[in-house]
Motif scaffolding. Structure first.
Motif, PDB file in Angstrom:
ATOM      1  N   GLU A  46      72.561  25.855  77.760  1.00  0.00           N
ATOM      2  CA  GLU A  46      70.789  25.713  78.858  1.00  0.00           C
ATOM      3  C   GLU A  46      69.514  25.886  78.508  1.00  0.00           C
ATOM      4  O   GLU A  46      68.668  25.967  79.498  1.00  0.00           O
ATOM      5  CB  GLU A  46      70.904  27.310  79.988  1.00  0.00           C
ATOM      6  N   LEU A  47      69.559  25.342  76.771  1.00  0.00           N
ATOM      7  CA  LEU A  47      68.828  25.217  76.825  1.00  0.00           C
ATOM      8  C   LEU A  47      67.882  24.291  76.999  1.00  0.00           C
ATOM      9  O   LEU A  47      68.881  23.233  76.936  1.00  0.00           O
ATOM     10  CB  LEU A  47      68.203  25.024  74.552  1.00  0.00           C
ATOM     11  N   PRO A  48      66.543  24.084  76.942  1.00  0.00           N
ATOM     12  CA  PRO A  48      65.714  22.616  77.344  1.00  0.00           C
ATOM     13  C   PRO A  48      65.666  22.035  76.286  1.00  0.00           C
ATOM     14  O   PRO A  48      65.926  22.524  75.159  1.00  0.00           O
ATOM     15  CB  PRO A  48      64.159  23.186  77.993  1.00  0.00           C
ATOM     16  N   LYS A  49      66.223  20.930  77.042  1.00  0.00           N
ATOM     17  CA  LYS A  49      65.963  19.746  76.407  1.00  0.00           C
ATOM     18  C   LYS A  49      65.701  19.112  76.035  1.00  0.00           C
ATOM     19  O   LYS A  49      64.992  18.915  74.604  1.00  0.00           O
ATOM     20  CB  LYS A  49      67.013  18.404  76.823  1.00  0.00           C
ATOM     21  N   ALA A  50      64.126  18.950  75.901  1.00  0.00           N
ATOM     22  CA  ALA A  50      62.941  19.052  75.545  1.00  0.00           C
ATOM     23  C   ALA A  50      61.899  19.805  74.960  1.00  0.00           C
ATOM     24  O   ALA A  50      60.872  20.655  75.003  1.00  0.00           O
ATOM     25  CB  ALA A  50      61.750  18.439  76.825  1.00  0.00           C
ATOM     26  N   LEU A  51      62.824  21.196  74.170  1.00  0.00           N
ATOM     27  CA  LEU A  51      62.643  22.063  73.162  1.00  0.00           C
ATOM     28  C   LEU A  51      62.236  21.505  72.018  1.00  0.00           C
ATOM     29  O   LEU A  51      62.999  20.956  71.368  1.00  0.00           O
ATOM     30  CB  LEU A  51      63.547  23.442  73.353  1.00  0.00           C
ATOM     31  N   ASP A  52      60.916  21.900  72.021  1.00  0.00           N
ATOM     32  CA  ASP A  52      59.926  20.732  70.083  1.00  0.00           C
ATOM     33  C   ASP A  52      59.752  21.685  69.538  1.00  0.00           C
ATOM     34  O   ASP A  52      58.712  23.279  70.016  1.00  0.00           O
ATOM     35  CB  ASP A  52      59.341  19.781  70.712  1.00  0.00           C
ATOM     36  N   LYS A  53      59.758  21.712  68.350  1.00  0.00           N
ATOM     37  CA  LYS A  53      59.472  22.732  67.127  1.00  0.00           C
ATOM     38  C   LYS A  53      58.031  22.562  66.964  1.00  0.00           C
ATOM     39  O   LYS A  53      57.091  21.392  66.880  1.00  0.00           O
ATOM     40  CB  LYS A  53      60.427  22.508  65.885  1.00  0.00           C
ATOM     41  N   VAL A  54      57.574  23.921  66.822  1.00  0.00           N
ATOM     42  CA  VAL A  54      56.007  23.507  67.150  1.00  0.00           C
ATOM     43  C   VAL A  54      55.838  23.457  65.296  1.00  0.00           C
ATOM     44  O   VAL A  54      55.576  22.982  64.287  1.00  0.00           O
ATOM     45  CB  VAL A  54      55.013  24.670  67.435  1.00  0.00           C
ATOM     46  N   ILE A  55      56.210  25.386  65.090  1.00  0.00           N
ATOM     47  CA  ILE A  55      56.438  25.215  63.497  1.00  0.00           C
ATOM     48  C   ILE A  55      57.403  26.332  63.043  1.00  0.00           C
ATOM     49  O   ILE A  55      57.935  27.351  63.903  1.00  0.00           O
ATOM     50  CB  ILE A  55      54.970  26.034  62.788  1.00  0.00           C
ATOM     51  N   GLY A  56      58.499  25.953  62.506  1.00  0.00           N
ATOM     52  CA  GLY A  56      59.188  26.640  62.382  1.00  0.00           C
ATOM     53  C   GLY A  56      60.570  25.770  61.729  1.00  0.00           C
ATOM     54  O   GLY A  56      60.713  24.869  61.188  1.00  0.00           O
ATOM     55  N   THR A  57      61.699  26.154  62.223  1.00  0.00           N
ATOM     56  CA  THR A  57      62.976  25.753  61.513  1.00  0.00           C
ATOM     57  C   THR A  57      63.418  25.084  62.798  1.00  0.00           C
ATOM     58  O   THR A  57      64.579  26.091  63.545  1.00  0.00           O
ATOM     59  CB  THR A  57      64.030  25.972  60.709  1.00  0.00           C
ATOM     60  N   SER A  59      67.418  23.620  62.946  1.00  0.00           N
ATOM     61  CA  SER A  59      68.616  23.254  61.516  1.00  0.00           C
ATOM     62  C   SER A  59      69.728  22.889  62.016  1.00  0.00           C
ATOM     63  O   SER A  59      70.624  23.623  62.349  1.00  0.00           O
ATOM     64  CB  SER A  59      69.251  24.768  61.046  1.00  0.00           C
ATOM     65  N   ASN A  60      70.134  21.482  62.782  1.00  0.00           N
ATOM     66  CA  ASN A  60      70.743  20.920  63.304  1.00  0.00           C
ATOM     67  C   ASN A  60      71.098  22.127  65.018  1.00  0.00           C
ATOM     68  O   ASN A  60      72.831  22.330  64.410  1.00  0.00           O
ATOM     69  CB  ASN A  60      71.706  20.248  62.363  1.00  0.00           C
ATOM     70  N   GLU A  61      70.560  22.408  64.839  1.00  0.00           N
ATOM     71  CA  GLU A  61      70.668  23.478  66.092  1.00  0.00           C
ATOM     72  C   GLU A  61      71.633  24.631  66.082  1.00  0.00           C
ATOM     73  O   GLU A  61      72.916  25.316  66.746  1.00  0.00           O
ATOM     74  CB  GLU A  61      71.920  21.872  67.149  1.00  0.00           C
ATOM     75  N   LEU A  62      72.230  24.993  64.279  1.00  0.00           N
ATOM     76  CA  LEU A  62      72.475  25.923  64.082  1.00  0.00           C
ATOM     77  C   LEU A  62      72.053  27.241  64.074  1.00  0.00           C
ATOM     78  O   LEU A  62      72.532  28.455  63.875  1.00  0.00           O
ATOM     79  CB  LEU A  62      73.343  25.472  62.946  1.00  0.00           C
ATOM     80  N   TYR A  63      70.347  26.539  63.495  1.00  0.00           N
ATOM     81  CA  TYR A  63      69.743  27.703  63.498  1.00  0.00           C
ATOM     82  C   TYR A  63      68.440  27.726  64.246  1.00  0.00           C
ATOM     83  O   TYR A  63      67.726  26.574  63.697  1.00  0.00           O
ATOM     84  CB  TYR A  63      69.620  28.108  62.441  1.00  0.00           C
ATOM     85  N   TYR A  64      67.256  27.993  65.184  1.00  0.00           N
ATOM     86  CA  TYR A  64      66.543  28.302  65.520  1.00  0.00           C
ATOM     87  C   TYR A  64      65.440  29.221  64.758  1.00  0.00           C
ATOM     88  O   TYR A  64      65.891  30.394  65.308  1.00  0.00           O
ATOM     89  CB  TYR A  64      66.498  27.996  67.529  1.00  0.00           C
ATOM     90  N   GLY A  65      64.696  29.146  64.400  1.00  0.00           N
ATOM     91  CA  GLY A  65      63.333  29.739  63.742  1.00  0.00           C
ATOM     92  C   GLY A  65      61.982  29.630  63.816  1.00  0.00           C
ATOM     93  O   GLY A  65      62.289  28.181  63.506  1.00  0.00           O
ATOM     94  N   GLY A  66      61.744  30.378  64.255  1.00  0.00           N
ATOM     95  CA  GLY A  66      59.793  30.160  64.405  1.00  0.00           C
ATOM     96  C   GLY A  66      59.512  30.041  66.259  1.00  0.00           C
ATOM     97  O   GLY A  66      60.001  30.176  67.337  1.00  0.00           O
ATOM     98  N   THR A  67      58.580  29.238  66.623  1.00  0.00           N
ATOM     99  CA  THR A  67      57.800  28.368  67.181  1.00  0.00           C
ATOM    100  C   THR A  67      58.065  27.468  67.916  1.00  0.00           C
ATOM    101  O   THR A  67      57.804  26.403  67.430  1.00  0.00           O
ATOM    102  CB  THR A  67      56.125  28.938  67.456  1.00  0.00           C
ATOM    103  N   PHE A  68      58.663  27.407  69.232  1.00  0.00           N
ATOM    104  CA  PHE A  68      59.117  26.178  69.661  1.00  0.00           C
ATOM    105  C   PHE A  68      58.646  25.516  71.765  1.00  0.00           C
ATOM    106  O   PHE A  68      58.089  26.686  72.219  1.00  0.00           O
ATOM    107  CB  PHE A  68      60.321  26.087  70.086  1.00  0.00           C
ATOM    108  N   ARG A  69      58.300  24.532  72.270  1.00  0.00           N
ATOM    109  CA  ARG A  69      57.524  24.352  73.023  1.00  0.00           C
ATOM    110  C   ARG A  69      58.540  24.485  74.161  1.00  0.00           C
ATOM    111  O   ARG A  69      58.796  22.845  74.140  1.00  0.00           O
ATOM    112  CB  ARG A  69      56.134  23.937  72.932  1.00  0.00           C
ATOM    113  N   GLU A  70      58.711  24.947  75.207  1.00  0.00           N
ATOM    114  CA  GLU A  70      59.931  23.629  76.294  1.00  0.00           C
ATOM    115  C   GLU A  70      58.404  22.974  76.902  1.00  0.00           C
ATOM    116  O   GLU A  70      57.420  22.835  76.765  1.00  0.00           O
ATOM    117  CB  GLU A  70      59.964  24.629  77.315  1.00  0.00           C
ATOM    118  N   GLY A  71      59.589  21.852  77.559  1.00  0.00           N
ATOM    119  CA  GLY A  71      58.912  20.448  77.886  1.00  0.00           C
ATOM    120  C   GLY A  71      58.052  19.338  76.349  1.00  0.00           C
ATOM    121  O   GLY A  71      57.463  18.202  77.336  1.00  0.00           O
ATOM    122  N   GLY A  72      58.170  19.029  75.738  1.00  0.00           N
ATOM    123  CA  GLY A  72      58.043  19.044  74.086  1.00  0.00           C
ATOM    124  C   GLY A  72      56.138  19.225  73.570  1.00  0.00           C
ATOM    125  O   GLY A  72      56.114  20.212  74.282  1.00  0.00           O
TER     126      GLY A  72
END
Length: 125
Positions: A46-57, A59-72
């Motif tokens: 259910e995570l948005p396909k256009a979830l882009d990292k702003v700052i953080g990590t 790792s091949n969708e195994l770990y998300y850490g930091g700030t992301f933006r929905e919509g790119g």
């Protein structure tokens, strides 16, 4: 995994160990009055396909850490989401209003207990 605590009317999330480095933050703190909802569970599909990292990590969708933006990344209207979550961890999702982040998505050892603590603090306001 993150540690969640309530302190002086604030919801405080502490990142542990090396995850401070990967998430680019050691702590996130928001007023309890900014918490709209808190739930357990997250379906990675259910995570948005256009979830882009702003700052953080990411790792091949195994770990998300930091700030992301929905919509790119370049979508300045997209909501910012903070993650500290490994794929196999149980997550809690905290939805916020009037804060830098729209959602906080974190892994924790006891998600149901953590949600209950936050909900109890919210009802005590």
């Amino acid at each position: 995994m993150a540690r969640v605590r309530i302190e002086n009317g604030q919801l405080v999330i502490d990142m542990k160990g090396v995850r401070k480095f990967f998430a680019m933050k050691s702590e996130v703190s928001v007023p309890l009055t900014s918490v709209e909802s808190v739930t357990t569970g997250l379906d990675w599909k259910e995570l948005p396909k256009a979830l882009d990292k702003v700052i953080g990590t990411n790792s091949n969708e195994l770990y998300y850490g930091g700030t992301f933006r929905e919509g790119g990344f370049w979508n300045s209207d997209g909501d910012k989401v903070f993650f500290d979550l490994r794929r196999k961890e149980e997550a809690i999702v905290i939805t916020l209003k009037d804060e830098e982040f729209k959602r906080l998505i974190i892994g924790c050892e006891t998600p149901e207990e953590t949600v209950a603590i936050i909900q109890q603090a919210l009802s005590s306001q």
